[in-house]
Design a protein around this motif. Sequence first.
Motif, PDB file in Angstrom:
ATOM      1  N   ASP A 104      19.371   6.188 -10.658  1.00  0.00           N
ATOM      2  CA  ASP A 104      18.692   7.426 -11.060  1.00  0.00           C
ATOM      3  C   ASP A 104      17.251   7.440 -10.553  1.00  0.00           C
ATOM      4  O   ASP A 104      16.753   8.473 -10.070  1.00  0.00           O
ATOM      5  CB  ASP A 104      18.718   7.593 -12.582  1.00  0.00           C
ATOM      6  CG  ASP A 104      20.122   7.835 -13.120  1.00  0.00           C
ATOM      7  OD1 ASP A 104      21.007   8.220 -12.309  1.00  0.00           O
ATOM      8  OD2 ASP A 104      20.341   7.637 -14.336  1.00  0.00           O
ATOM      9  N   GLU A 105      16.562   6.294 -10.666  1.00  0.00           N
ATOM     10  CA  GLU A 105      15.180   6.209 -10.181  1.00  0.00           C
ATOM     11  C   GLU A 105      15.128   6.389  -8.669  1.00  0.00           C
ATOM     12  O   GLU A 105      14.205   7.034  -8.139  1.00  0.00           O
ATOM     13  CB  GLU A 105      14.568   4.864 -10.586  1.00  0.00           C
ATOM     14  CG  GLU A 105      14.284   4.747 -12.072  1.00  0.00           C
ATOM     15  CD  GLU A 105      13.792   3.366 -12.465  1.00  0.00           C
ATOM     16  OE1 GLU A 105      13.541   2.520 -11.574  1.00  0.00           O
ATOM     17  OE2 GLU A 105      13.667   3.125 -13.676  1.00  0.00           O
ATOM     18  N   MET A 106      16.145   5.829  -7.964  1.00  0.00           N
ATOM     19  CA  MET A 106      16.185   5.991  -6.495  1.00  0.00           C
ATOM     20  C   MET A 106      16.374   7.476  -6.130  1.00  0.00           C
ATOM     21  O   MET A 106      15.768   7.977  -5.183  1.00  0.00           O
ATOM     22  CB  MET A 106      17.330   5.158  -5.904  1.00  0.00           C
ATOM     23  CG  MET A 106      17.133   3.673  -5.994  1.00  0.00           C
ATOM     24  SD  MET A 106      15.882   3.072  -4.903  1.00  0.00           S
ATOM     25  CE  MET A 106      16.711   3.155  -3.360  1.00  0.00           C
ATOM     26  N   VAL A 107      17.224   8.145  -6.898  1.00  0.00           N
ATOM     27  CA  VAL A 107      17.445   9.581  -6.641  1.00  0.00           C
ATOM     28  C   VAL A 107      16.143  10.341  -6.839  1.00  0.00           C
ATOM     29  O   VAL A 107      15.767  11.195  -6.010  1.00  0.00           O
ATOM     30  CB  VAL A 107      18.572  10.122  -7.561  1.00  0.00           C
ATOM     31  CG1 VAL A 107      18.628  11.631  -7.536  1.00  0.00           C
ATOM     32  CG2 VAL A 107      19.907   9.534  -7.144  1.00  0.00           C
ATOM     33  N   LEU A 108      15.436  10.018  -7.930  1.00  0.00           N
ATOM     34  CA  LEU A 108      14.148  10.688  -8.187  1.00  0.00           C
ATOM     35  C   LEU A 108      13.138  10.370  -7.088  1.00  0.00           C
ATOM     36  O   LEU A 108      12.373  11.246  -6.648  1.00  0.00           O
ATOM     37  CB  LEU A 108      13.600  10.284  -9.558  1.00  0.00           C
ATOM     38  CG  LEU A 108      14.380  10.801 -10.767  1.00  0.00           C
ATOM     39  CD1 LEU A 108      13.810  10.208 -12.052  1.00  0.00           C
ATOM     40  CD2 LEU A 108      14.350  12.319 -10.818  1.00  0.00           C
ATOM     41  N   LEU A 109      13.111   9.111  -6.637  1.00  0.00           N
ATOM     42  CA  LEU A 109      12.185   8.721  -5.570  1.00  0.00           C
ATOM     43  C   LEU A 109      12.499   9.472  -4.275  1.00  0.00           C
ATOM     44  O   LEU A 109      11.611   9.908  -3.563  1.00  0.00           O
ATOM     45  CB  LEU A 109      12.228   7.208  -5.336  1.00  0.00           C
ATOM     46  CG  LEU A 109      11.510   6.345  -6.383  1.00  0.00           C
ATOM     47  CD1 LEU A 109      11.767   4.873  -6.118  1.00  0.00           C
ATOM     48  CD2 LEU A 109      10.016   6.615  -6.363  1.00  0.00           C
ATOM     49  N   ARG A 110      13.802   9.622  -3.973  1.00  0.00           N
ATOM     50  CA  ARG A 110      14.192  10.360  -2.766  1.00  0.00           C
ATOM     51  C   ARG A 110      13.760  11.822  -2.875  1.00  0.00           C
ATOM     52  O   ARG A 110      13.295  12.409  -1.890  1.00  0.00           O
ATOM     53  CB  ARG A 110      15.704  10.287  -2.561  1.00  0.00           C
ATOM     54  CG  ARG A 110      16.152   9.001  -1.963  1.00  0.00           C
ATOM     55  CD  ARG A 110      17.614   9.046  -1.557  1.00  0.00           C
ATOM     56  NE  ARG A 110      18.079   7.709  -1.271  1.00  0.00           N
ATOM     57  CZ  ARG A 110      19.188   7.172  -1.720  1.00  0.00           C
ATOM     58  NH1 ARG A 110      20.017   7.875  -2.451  1.00  0.00           N
ATOM     59  NH2 ARG A 110      19.512   5.935  -1.410  1.00  0.00           N
ATOM     60  N   THR A 132      24.153  -4.910 -17.113  1.00  0.00           N
ATOM     61  CA  THR A 132      23.877  -4.879 -15.675  1.00  0.00           C
ATOM     62  C   THR A 132      24.255  -3.524 -15.089  1.00  0.00           C
ATOM     63  O   THR A 132      23.499  -2.949 -14.285  1.00  0.00           O
ATOM     64  CB  THR A 132      24.655  -6.002 -14.955  1.00  0.00           C
ATOM     65  OG1 THR A 132      24.302  -7.252 -15.538  1.00  0.00           O
ATOM     66  CG2 THR A 132      24.321  -6.042 -13.483  1.00  0.00           C
ATOM     67  N   ASP A 133      25.397  -2.995 -15.516  1.00  0.00           N
ATOM     68  CA  ASP A 133      25.819  -1.664 -15.040  1.00  0.00           C
ATOM     69  C   ASP A 133      24.802  -0.604 -15.444  1.00  0.00           C
ATOM     70  O   ASP A 133      24.459   0.284 -14.634  1.00  0.00           O
ATOM     71  CB  ASP A 133      27.194  -1.294 -15.606  1.00  0.00           C
ATOM     72  CG  ASP A 133      28.322  -2.060 -14.936  1.00  0.00           C
ATOM     73  OD1 ASP A 133      28.096  -2.644 -13.847  1.00  0.00           O
ATOM     74  OD2 ASP A 133      29.431  -2.077 -15.512  1.00  0.00           O
ATOM     75  N   ARG A 134      24.289  -0.664 -16.678  1.00  0.00           N
ATOM     76  CA  ARG A 134      23.284   0.315 -17.123  1.00  0.00           C
ATOM     77  C   ARG A 134      21.999   0.184 -16.309  1.00  0.00           C
ATOM     78  O   ARG A 134      21.377   1.191 -15.928  1.00  0.00           O
ATOM     79  CB  ARG A 134      23.001   0.140 -18.619  1.00  0.00           C
ATOM     80  CG  ARG A 134      24.121   0.648 -19.512  1.00  0.00           C
ATOM     81  CD  ARG A 134      23.695   0.737 -20.969  1.00  0.00           C
ATOM     82  NE  ARG A 134      23.341  -0.542 -21.558  1.00  0.00           N
ATOM     83  CZ  ARG A 134      24.189  -1.381 -22.143  1.00  0.00           C
ATOM     84  NH1 ARG A 134      25.480  -1.080 -22.219  1.00  0.00           N
ATOM     85  NH2 ARG A 134      23.767  -2.514 -22.656  1.00  0.00           N
ATOM     86  N   GLN A 135      21.601  -1.088 -16.024  1.00  0.00           N
ATOM     87  CA  GLN A 135      20.394  -1.285 -15.213  1.00  0.00           C
ATOM     88  C   GLN A 135      20.577  -0.706 -13.817  1.00  0.00           C
ATOM     89  O   GLN A 135      19.675  -0.052 -13.282  1.00  0.00           O
ATOM     90  CB  GLN A 135      20.042  -2.769 -15.128  1.00  0.00           C
ATOM     91  CG  GLN A 135      19.497  -3.346 -16.421  1.00  0.00           C
ATOM     92  CD  GLN A 135      19.306  -4.856 -16.335  1.00  0.00           C
ATOM     93  OE1 GLN A 135      19.804  -5.507 -15.430  1.00  0.00           O
ATOM     94  NE2 GLN A 135      18.597  -5.404 -17.311  1.00  0.00           N
ATOM     95  N   PHE A 136      21.751  -0.931 -13.203  1.00  0.00           N
ATOM     96  CA  PHE A 136      22.006  -0.368 -11.875  1.00  0.00           C
ATOM     97  C   PHE A 136      22.044   1.152 -11.924  1.00  0.00           C
ATOM     98  O   PHE A 136      21.561   1.826 -11.003  1.00  0.00           O
ATOM     99  CB  PHE A 136      23.320  -0.911 -11.284  1.00  0.00           C
ATOM    100  CG  PHE A 136      23.160  -2.237 -10.602  1.00  0.00           C
ATOM    101  CD1 PHE A 136      22.376  -2.368  -9.467  1.00  0.00           C
ATOM    102  CD2 PHE A 136      23.801  -3.369 -11.096  1.00  0.00           C
ATOM    103  CE1 PHE A 136      22.238  -3.598  -8.832  1.00  0.00           C
ATOM    104  CE2 PHE A 136      23.660  -4.586 -10.472  1.00  0.00           C
ATOM    105  CZ  PHE A 136      22.880  -4.718  -9.335  1.00  0.00           C
ATOM    106  N   ALA A 137      22.609   1.698 -13.014  1.00  0.00           N
ATOM    107  CA  ALA A 137      22.637   3.166 -13.147  1.00  0.00           C
ATOM    108  C   ALA A 137      21.220   3.706 -13.252  1.00  0.00           C
ATOM    109  O   ALA A 137      20.890   4.725 -12.605  1.00  0.00           O
ATOM    110  CB  ALA A 137      23.469   3.563 -14.376  1.00  0.00           C
ATOM    111  N   ARG A 138      20.347   3.052 -14.025  1.00  0.00           N
ATOM    112  CA  ARG A 138      18.939   3.495 -14.125  1.00  0.00           C
ATOM    113  C   ARG A 138      18.242   3.375 -12.775  1.00  0.00           C
ATOM    114  O   ARG A 138      17.487   4.266 -12.368  1.00  0.00           O
ATOM    115  CB  ARG A 138      18.205   2.661 -15.168  1.00  0.00           C
ATOM    116  CG  ARG A 138      18.332   3.187 -16.580  1.00  0.00           C
ATOM    117  CD  ARG A 138      17.355   2.491 -17.493  1.00  0.00           C
ATOM    118  NE  ARG A 138      17.620   1.052 -17.472  1.00  0.00           N
ATOM    119  CZ  ARG A 138      18.006   0.329 -18.501  1.00  0.00           C
ATOM    120  NH1 ARG A 138      18.121   0.870 -19.666  1.00  0.00           N
ATOM    121  NH2 ARG A 138      18.253  -0.948 -18.375  1.00  0.00           N
ATOM    122  N   MET A 139      18.521   2.255 -12.075  1.00  0.00           N
ATOM    123  CA  MET A 139      17.902   2.069 -10.752  1.00  0.00           C
ATOM    124  C   MET A 139      18.378   3.155  -9.796  1.00  0.00           C
ATOM    125  O   MET A 139      17.585   3.690  -9.007  1.00  0.00           O
ATOM    126  CB  MET A 139      18.245   0.678 -10.194  1.00  0.00           C
ATOM    127  CG  MET A 139      17.536  -0.448 -10.907  1.00  0.00           C
ATOM    128  SD  MET A 139      18.117  -2.092 -10.441  1.00  0.00           S
ATOM    129  CE  MET A 139      17.851  -2.168  -8.731  1.00  0.00           C
TER     130      MET A 139
END
Length: 114
Positions: A99-105, A90-97
Amino acid sequence: MKERERISILEELMSENLIRLDRLESGQFDLKHGQNVLIRSVNDLNNLVWRNSNDIEVLKKDVAYLKENMATKQMFNTLLEAMTNGFDRTDRQFARMHDEMVLLRQDVNVLKAR
């Protein structure tokens, strides 16, 4: 010895014998009472032992059931490891999410800048 002396001695002997018989009778009464108390006590003890033996049998069954169904230390370790692995995923999934949010921003900021 005169007849009166003989009668007096016989009266004393009779008196002593009667006193002894009274004591004996009293002792027999006390003995019967003691026997009755002892019999009641033994019966109470028998009942108590019977109840305790039944309770012991129930406890033996409970202990056997607990031994069969009780979780062992290894089971708890396995459960803890599985839960820890789940939290790590779950922690890895949140970390990926994240990272994806940072890229989206960053993409949104690039689009806003144009």
